[in-house]
Design a protein around this motif. Structure first.
Motif, PDB file in Angstrom:
ATOM      1  N   SER A  88       0.627  -1.547   0.064  1.00 53.76           N
ATOM      2  CA  SER A  88       0.006  -0.165  -0.077  1.00 53.76           C
ATOM      3  C   SER A  88       1.152   1.390   0.125  1.00 53.76           C
ATOM      4  N   TYR A  89       1.463   1.087   0.685  1.00 48.31           N
ATOM      5  CA  TYR A  89       2.471   2.370   0.185  1.00 48.31           C
ATOM      6  C   TYR A  89       3.382   2.168  -0.574  1.00 48.31           C
ATOM      7  N   ILE A  91       1.675   1.243  -3.661  1.00 48.88           N
ATOM      8  CA  ILE A  91       1.973   2.358  -5.009  1.00 48.88           C
ATOM      9  C   ILE A  91       1.050   3.697  -4.533  1.00 48.88           C
ATOM     10  N   SER A  92       1.431   4.782  -3.628  1.00 47.76           N
ATOM     11  CA  SER A  92       1.578   6.352  -3.388  1.00 47.76           C
ATOM     12  C   SER A  92       2.579   6.554  -3.288  1.00 47.76           C
ATOM     13  N   MET A  93       3.908   5.053  -3.094  1.00 46.69           N
ATOM     14  CA  MET A  93       4.721   6.254  -3.680  1.00 46.69           C
ATOM     15  C   MET A  93       5.186   6.408  -5.765  1.00 46.69           C
ATOM     16  N   VAL A  95       2.956   6.376  -7.668  1.00 44.41           N
ATOM     17  CA  VAL A  95       2.306   7.387  -8.011  1.00 44.41           C
ATOM     18  C   VAL A  95       2.753   8.912  -8.179  1.00 44.41           C
ATOM     19  N   ILE A  96       3.210   9.324  -6.783  1.00 46.36           N
ATOM     20  CA  ILE A  96       4.642  10.617  -6.025  1.00 46.36           C
ATOM     21  C   ILE A  96       5.549  11.117  -6.897  1.00 46.36           C
ATOM     22  N   ALA A 128       1.125  15.774  -0.062  1.00 47.91           N
ATOM     23  CA  ALA A 128       0.239  14.654   0.197  1.00 47.91           C
ATOM     24  C   ALA A 128       0.233  12.655   0.498  1.00 47.91           C
ATOM     25  N   TRP A 129       1.625  13.229  -0.353  1.00 43.47           N
ATOM     26  CA  TRP A 129       2.587  11.645   0.634  1.00 43.47           C
ATOM     27  C   TRP A 129       2.207  11.276   2.149  1.00 43.47           C
ATOM     28  N   SER A 132      -1.484  10.469   2.949  1.00 37.82           N
ATOM     29  CA  SER A 132      -1.528   9.285   2.934  1.00 37.82           C
ATOM     30  C   SER A 132      -0.305   8.067   3.406  1.00 37.82           C
TER      31      SER A 132
END
Length: 132
Positions: A88-89, A91-93, A95-96, A128-129, A132
């Motif tokens: 899950s971490y 995925i956000s990394m 995208v960023i 935003a990171w 999230s």
């Protein structure tokens, strides 16, 4: 010094995997140093950002195998939880980190670090990171 200390192995564990998996995780962490640019480097990585994404996703397998190698249900459930949290971490990394790559049209670390205009936009993306 880390690998020569006294090793404590659980009685019913898979001894080979229990010994090999930390070495694999440590070597995976050391491979990230090969991606750093330097003036003494003799090779050029064209898609170093994609290589970074692939190498960070391999960390999930190291966590999962470390829980499985102990042959304990509690350790395996903890490893499943930790690997799900890592995914899950990641995925956000991803995208960023794809945001400046798409703005500069490059997947190379060297070219991404040369674009200072994107660094101004990375402040709200960093916030935003953290959220999230």
């Amino acid at each position: 010094k880390l690998f020569f200390k006294e090793t404590i192995k659980p009685q019913h564990s898979n001894n080979i995997m229990f010994t090999i998996v930390p070495v694999l995780g440590f070597s995976l962490a050391l491979m990230f140093w090969g991606m750093m640019s330097s003036k003494y480097i003799s090779y050029y990585l064209l898609f170093s950002l994609l290589l970074f994404f692939c190498m960070t996703s391999l960390n999930v397998y190291v966590i999962l195998l470390s829980g499985w190698a102990s042959n304990s249900m509690y350790a395996f459930l903890g490893a499943l939880r930790a690997s799900a949290q890592t995914i899950s971490y990641e995925i956000s990394m991803i995208v960023i980190l794809l945001f400046p790559a798409f703005l500069q049209w490059t997947f190379s670390w060297d070219n991404m670090f040369k674009g200072y205009g994107v660094m101004i936009l990375m402040v709200p993306v960093g916030v935003a990171w953290m959220i999230s």
